[in-house]
Design a protein around this motif. Structure first.
Motif, PDB file in Angstrom:
ATOM      1  N   LEU A 178      -1.514  -5.466   5.584  1.00  0.00           N
ATOM      2  CA  LEU A 178      -2.399  -4.303   4.965  1.00  0.00           C
ATOM      3  C   LEU A 178      -2.880  -3.554   5.872  1.00  0.00           C
ATOM      4  O   LEU A 178      -2.486  -2.254   5.726  1.00  0.00           O
ATOM      5  CB  LEU A 178      -3.981  -5.407   5.138  1.00  0.00           C
ATOM      6  CG  LEU A 178      -5.285  -4.402   4.853  1.00  0.00           C
ATOM      7  CD1 LEU A 178      -5.013  -4.075   3.304  1.00  0.00           C
ATOM      8  CD2 LEU A 178      -6.264  -5.408   5.275  1.00  0.00           C
ATOM      9  N   ALA A 179      -2.583  -3.893   7.076  1.00  0.00           N
ATOM     10  CA  ALA A 179      -2.384  -3.203   8.989  1.00  0.00           C
ATOM     11  C   ALA A 179      -1.094  -1.804   8.282  1.00  0.00           C
ATOM     12  O   ALA A 179      -1.095  -0.556   8.189  1.00  0.00           O
ATOM     13  CB  ALA A 179      -2.085  -3.713   9.393  1.00  0.00           C
ATOM     14  N   PHE A 180       0.084  -2.341   7.766  1.00  0.00           N
ATOM     15  CA  PHE A 180       1.009  -1.540   7.302  1.00  0.00           C
ATOM     16  C   PHE A 180       0.727  -0.788   6.083  1.00  0.00           C
ATOM     17  O   PHE A 180       1.297   0.763   6.626  1.00  0.00           O
ATOM     18  CB  PHE A 180       2.088  -2.600   7.577  1.00  0.00           C
ATOM     19  CG  PHE A 180       3.947  -1.815   6.565  1.00  0.00           C
ATOM     20  CD1 PHE A 180       4.563  -1.669   7.933  1.00  0.00           C
ATOM     21  CD2 PHE A 180       4.220  -1.448   5.261  1.00  0.00           C
ATOM     22  CE1 PHE A 180       5.873  -0.904   7.493  1.00  0.00           C
ATOM     23  CE2 PHE A 180       5.312  -1.165   4.862  1.00  0.00           C
ATOM     24  CZ  PHE A 180       5.962  -0.974   6.596  1.00  0.00           C
ATOM     25  N   GLY A 181       0.507  -1.447   5.190  1.00  0.00           N
ATOM     26  CA  GLY A 181       0.437   0.096   3.947  1.00  0.00           C
ATOM     27  C   GLY A 181      -0.670   0.325   4.659  1.00  0.00           C
ATOM     28  O   GLY A 181      -0.250   2.007   4.212  1.00  0.00           O
ATOM     29  N   LEU A 182      -1.735   0.391   4.684  1.00  0.00           N
ATOM     30  CA  LEU A 182      -2.432   1.774   5.435  1.00  0.00           C
ATOM     31  C   LEU A 182      -1.647   2.148   6.498  1.00  0.00           C
ATOM     32  O   LEU A 182      -2.081   4.030   6.246  1.00  0.00           O
ATOM     33  CB  LEU A 182      -4.447   0.688   6.058  1.00  0.00           C
ATOM     34  CG  LEU A 182      -4.333   0.387   5.334  1.00  0.00           C
ATOM     35  CD1 LEU A 182      -6.034  -0.512   5.576  1.00  0.00           C
ATOM     36  CD2 LEU A 182      -4.782   0.992   3.880  1.00  0.00           C
ATOM     37  N   GLY A 183      -0.573   1.617   7.444  1.00  0.00           N
ATOM     38  CA  GLY A 183      -0.197   2.924   8.177  1.00  0.00           C
ATOM     39  C   GLY A 183       0.783   3.539   7.137  1.00  0.00           C
ATOM     40  O   GLY A 183       0.364   5.109   7.743  1.00  0.00           O
ATOM     41  N   VAL A 184       1.584   3.184   6.557  1.00  0.00           N
ATOM     42  CA  VAL A 184       2.049   3.885   5.593  1.00  0.00           C
ATOM     43  C   VAL A 184       1.908   5.311   4.827  1.00  0.00           C
ATOM     44  O   VAL A 184       1.801   6.501   4.625  1.00  0.00           O
ATOM     45  CB  VAL A 184       3.190   2.678   4.420  1.00  0.00           C
ATOM     46  CG1 VAL A 184       3.916   3.483   3.696  1.00  0.00           C
ATOM     47  CG2 VAL A 184       3.836   2.251   5.108  1.00  0.00           C
ATOM     48  N   LEU A 185       0.120   5.046   3.835  1.00  0.00           N
ATOM     49  CA  LEU A 185      -0.578   5.636   3.608  1.00  0.00           C
ATOM     50  C   LEU A 185      -0.885   6.410   3.963  1.00  0.00           C
ATOM     51  O   LEU A 185      -1.174   7.563   4.538  1.00  0.00           O
ATOM     52  CB  LEU A 185      -1.881   4.677   2.870  1.00  0.00           C
ATOM     53  CG  LEU A 185      -2.662   5.687   1.400  1.00  0.00           C
ATOM     54  CD1 LEU A 185      -2.564   6.417   1.142  1.00  0.00           C
ATOM     55  CD2 LEU A 185      -4.346   4.537   1.407  1.00  0.00           C
ATOM     56  N   GLY A 186      -1.831   6.155   5.825  1.00  0.00           N
ATOM     57  CA  GLY A 186      -2.213   7.272   6.473  1.00  0.00           C
ATOM     58  C   GLY A 186      -1.186   8.517   7.569  1.00  0.00           C
ATOM     59  O   GLY A 186      -0.985   9.477   6.695  1.00  0.00           O
ATOM     60  N   LEU A 187       0.307   8.087   7.439  1.00  0.00           N
ATOM     61  CA  LEU A 187       1.917   8.833   7.669  1.00  0.00           C
ATOM     62  C   LEU A 187       2.023   9.579   6.523  1.00  0.00           C
ATOM     63  O   LEU A 187       1.719  11.077   6.734  1.00  0.00           O
ATOM     64  CB  LEU A 187       2.799   8.511   8.362  1.00  0.00           C
ATOM     65  CG  LEU A 187       1.999   7.142   9.832  1.00  0.00           C
ATOM     66  CD1 LEU A 187       3.778   6.063  10.090  1.00  0.00           C
ATOM     67  CD2 LEU A 187       2.517   8.137  10.362  1.00  0.00           C
ATOM     68  N   ALA A 188       1.825   9.193   5.545  1.00  0.00           N
ATOM     69  CA  ALA A 188       2.148  10.090   3.636  1.00  0.00           C
ATOM     70  C   ALA A 188       1.092  10.804   3.756  1.00  0.00           C
ATOM     71  O   ALA A 188       1.376  11.916   3.653  1.00  0.00           O
ATOM     72  CB  ALA A 188       1.935   9.220   2.644  1.00  0.00           C
ATOM     73  N   LEU A 189      -0.727  11.043   4.366  1.00  0.00           N
ATOM     74  CA  LEU A 189      -1.471  12.073   3.853  1.00  0.00           C
ATOM     75  C   LEU A 189      -1.375  12.862   4.571  1.00  0.00           C
ATOM     76  O   LEU A 189      -1.430  13.525   4.036  1.00  0.00           O
ATOM     77  CB  LEU A 189      -2.648  11.104   4.001  1.00  0.00           C
ATOM     78  CG  LEU A 189      -2.925  10.431   3.057  1.00  0.00           C
ATOM     79  CD1 LEU A 189      -4.521   9.829   2.869  1.00  0.00           C
ATOM     80  CD2 LEU A 189      -3.313  10.555   1.343  1.00  0.00           C
TER      81      LEU A 189
END
Lengths: 509, 188
Positions: B34-45
């Motif tokens: 979950l932390a990884f997915g949110l991290g990827v989303l944050g970096l993508a944004l």
């Protein structure tokens, strides 16, 4: 038809030039040994040999890789029968009846059944490849970005649903793979995603180093973790296949061949599912179902035919859609790309003869496999005697060389190491590896086609759902996804049973 | 053809691959993912959208990884909720693949795993590229084989050490010969 036969003849002539026979002989032997050794899989064998064949002519290189692939899937049955340990996951179904046969003193007969079943399976699958790949390839030319996006999604969803037994973990593994493929410079603006200023990361994570890590390093760690077990010894009788066994179970051979090829053609499922499905179907249709699991010749024949038919089956979507049907086929596809070939819909237009060259390679590999199946019993027993403490460090050395060889970057060795450690942890947590691999391979396809589709439609997503083929693929993806949710699955099964029951009750009236 | 086989020592590598893990392990995995997915989303944004170049922003590099990150986060959340429902928050974490295995065996397995991972990391992560390849390989193969065979007991140890040294030097030499000289592959 005559055109096809002509191209097949030309394919044989092309494949068999130079020292091809020599390469086929050693590569199939390497494949059988890799497959027979517990802990070394076909995927790893093909990945490692890809680097070894880097400087070869592309047709020789692919012949070597096809031979390794065919040999490794067959080789797994040796240890399954003799040691009750599947040499590759694909051979797990063969242990059920192969080992009981060996314990009854019929190890040789079991290996004969395995040889004949495997030989016929690959031959059946190769025939299907020759017949259907050109047709599917022509049909695939209709596919545009919208359809290709759904093909990639379909691959991830079907592999996630069926590859590991837990769809939720399968989907997560698939999307992790898709994410891995996004690392590095993207195609439209050359923007380095997730590079954090590193020029190495900007170049992306190489497919082969990641695969070698996930399938090589992780397997070394798995093999070294537990205690060694002492296998039961067995005497080996004649390994010559009996024609009577084949003739008696011809229905099983045909059914398992068809199932194996079909499962192979489904993205990401692979040989183990083909073997299990063929085995289950043979058990359901058998008159001697009670013998299954106790040394059934039919059961062993079904498993072996199914897994071996899956090999050509898994190459069908590689050649027609650029979507691999199994993990080793994914590496084979990567090798084709490295050698400048362009698997996918354009193959039928640009190099239609290539499909028949692959058919010729599969037939050559199948024949060499038969040759070794009849002769190679005692030497393989010696190979199986190598202790893992001596084999595994050599495997890790080969993994390191394999990762480095493609681009000569030490960074790739570190990627292999990292992928191996992460892959091992994911495996321990029962995340299936097939969707992960498929995600890495399909990531680029999905990325480019999603953005291209959006640009073509000016940001409108409706063509992804309204074009006829897209709509069918989208519906299949949604159906697969919904059916993997237990309550939905249970509800649909209940309704189906109810509807079927009502239909059957109505029929006598 | 009638031949007899010995009793080879092998470890079943795929045994237990389908056995379930404990809900506690699933819960921890879900939290990390979950932390990884949110991290990827944050970096993508945070990635540029290149609206000036494309006119529409539809080729923004963050769209696809953002989609992947979101899906990973959502699926991890579902995995976490499932793990909680199965008792992931309870003490002991429920039953898993390792349940029933004696503590001593678990410790020994963990030690073997740690040694293999440490030697592999030392070789591929540090020695390769710093030492001549044949030497790094020979050192690694010798340490690995001798280390794991050390526990087999005193009897036959000198012989095993000599064999390990021969295997190590042979591997270093053979890999150099086969890859570099025969198949023209560059080595680290």
């Amino acid at each position: 038809m005559l055109d096809a036969l002509g191209m097949l003849g030309a394919g044989f002539a092309h494949v068999m030039q130079g020292g091809a026979a020599f390469h086929a002989l050693w590569a199939t032997l390497v494949g059988i040994v890799v497959g027979a050794l517990p802990g070394l899989t076909a995927t790893m064998g093909v990945a490692l040999l890809t680097t070894l064949t880097f400087s070869m002519d592309h047709s020789v290189a692919l012949l070597v890789l096809v031979c390794v692939y065919v040999g490794a899937i067959y080789g797994g049955s040796r240890s399954a029968i003799l040691l009750n340990i599947p040499g590759t996951p694909a051979s797990a179904a063969s242990t059920l009846d192969g080992y009981p046969l060996a314990r009854q003193g019929l190890a040789g007969r079991a290996m004969g059944i395995s040889t004949s079943g495997s030989w016929l399976g690959t031959l059946f699958g190769t025939l299907c490849l020759a017949l259907f790949a050109p047709v599917i390839g022509e049909y695939a030319l209709e596919f545009q970005s919208y359809e290709m996006f759904w093909v990639a999604m379909f691959g991830i969803v079907i592999a996630g649903s069926l590859a590991g037994g837990d769809p939720l973990k399968g989907y997560i593994a698939g999307f992790l793979g898709l994410w891995v493929a996004t690392v590095g410079q993207e195609a439209n603006h050359a923007y380095a995603r997730f590079a954090f200023g590193s020029t190495d990361l900007a170049g992306g994570l190489g497919l082969l180093p990641v695969l070698v890590g996930v399938f090589g390093v992780a397997e070394v760690l798995s093999a070294m973790r537990g205690p060694a077990v002492r296998a039961v010894s067995s005497r080996i009788d004649s390994v010559i296949p009996r024609i009577r066994d084949v003739l008696r179970y011809w229905r099983t051979v045909l059914r398992s061949g068809a199932i194996g090829t079909f499962i192979g053609a489904m993205p990401g499922l692979g040989e183990d599912i083909a073997a299990w499905t063929s085995y289950a179907a043979a058990k359901r249709g058998s008159r001697e179902a009670e013998r299954f699991g106790k040394g059934s010749i039919e059961g062993l024949m079904a498993a072996e035919t199914g897994e071996s038919a899956c090999v050509p089956g898994a190459i069908i979507p590689v050649l027609t859609l650029a979507v691999p049907g199994s993990a080793p086929a994914a590496v084979l596809m990567a090798a084709m790309m490295i050698h400048g070939l362009n698997p996918g819909p354009m193959l039928a237009i640009q190099t239609p003869e290539f499909i028949y060259q692959i058919v010729a390679m599969l037939i050559v590999a199948d024949m060499v496999k038969l040759f070794y199946g009849l002769l190679l019993v005692r030497p393989l027993l010696w190979v199986l005697l190598i202790p893992r403490e001596r084999l595994m460090p050599v495997v890790l050395v080969l993994c390191t060389v394999g990762s480095y060889a493609i681009t000569s970057r030490l960074f790739d060795v570190w990627v292999m190491l990292g992928a191996g450690l992460v892959g091992f942890v994911l495996r321990e947590l029962r995340f299936p590896m097939a969707p992960l691999v498929l995600g890495i391979v399909l990531g680029d396809l999905l990325d480019k086609n999603l953005l291209r589709g959006l640009v073509l439609s000016g940001g409108d997503v409706t063509p992804f759902f309204t074009r006829p083929i897209s709509a069918v693929l989208a519906a299949l993806v949604a159906l697969m996804f919904l059916m993997s949710i237990p309550p939905v699955n249970a509800w649909v099964s209940r309704r189906m049973r109810g509807a079927l029951g009502a239909l059957l009750r109505r029929r006598p009236a | 053809m009638s031949e007899s086989g010995e009793a080879p020592e092998t470890h079943p590598p795929f045994a237990g691959e389908r056995a379930p893990v404990s809900p506690r392990a699933d819960l921890i995995a879900a939290a990390v993912l979950l932390a990884f997915g949110l991290g990827v989303l944050g970096l993508a944004l945070r990635m540029p959208t290149f609206v000036e170049q494309s006119g529409t922003g539809l080729t923004a590099p963050g769209i696809v990884p953002g989609f992947h990150g979101t899906v990973i986060a959502v699926l991890s959340l579902l995995l976490g909720l499932r793990a909680v429902r199965r008792g992931g928050l309870r003490g002991g974490g429920g039953s898993g693949a390792a349940a029933g295995v004696p503590a001593a065996t678990k410790r020994e397995d963990a030690l073997r795993l740690f040694v293999a991972a440490a030697l592999g990391t030392l070789y591929a992560g540090f020695l390769v590229g710093r030492l001549p390849f044949w030497l790094a390989t020979a050192l690694f193969v010798f340490a690995f084989t001798a280390g794991f065979e050390w526990t087999l007991g005193r009897a036959g140890r000198p012989r095993r050490l000599i064999e390990a040294a021969a295997l190590a030097l042979g591997t270093g030499w053979a890999v150099q010969l086969v890859f570099e000289d025969l198949f023209l592959v560059r080595l680290p």
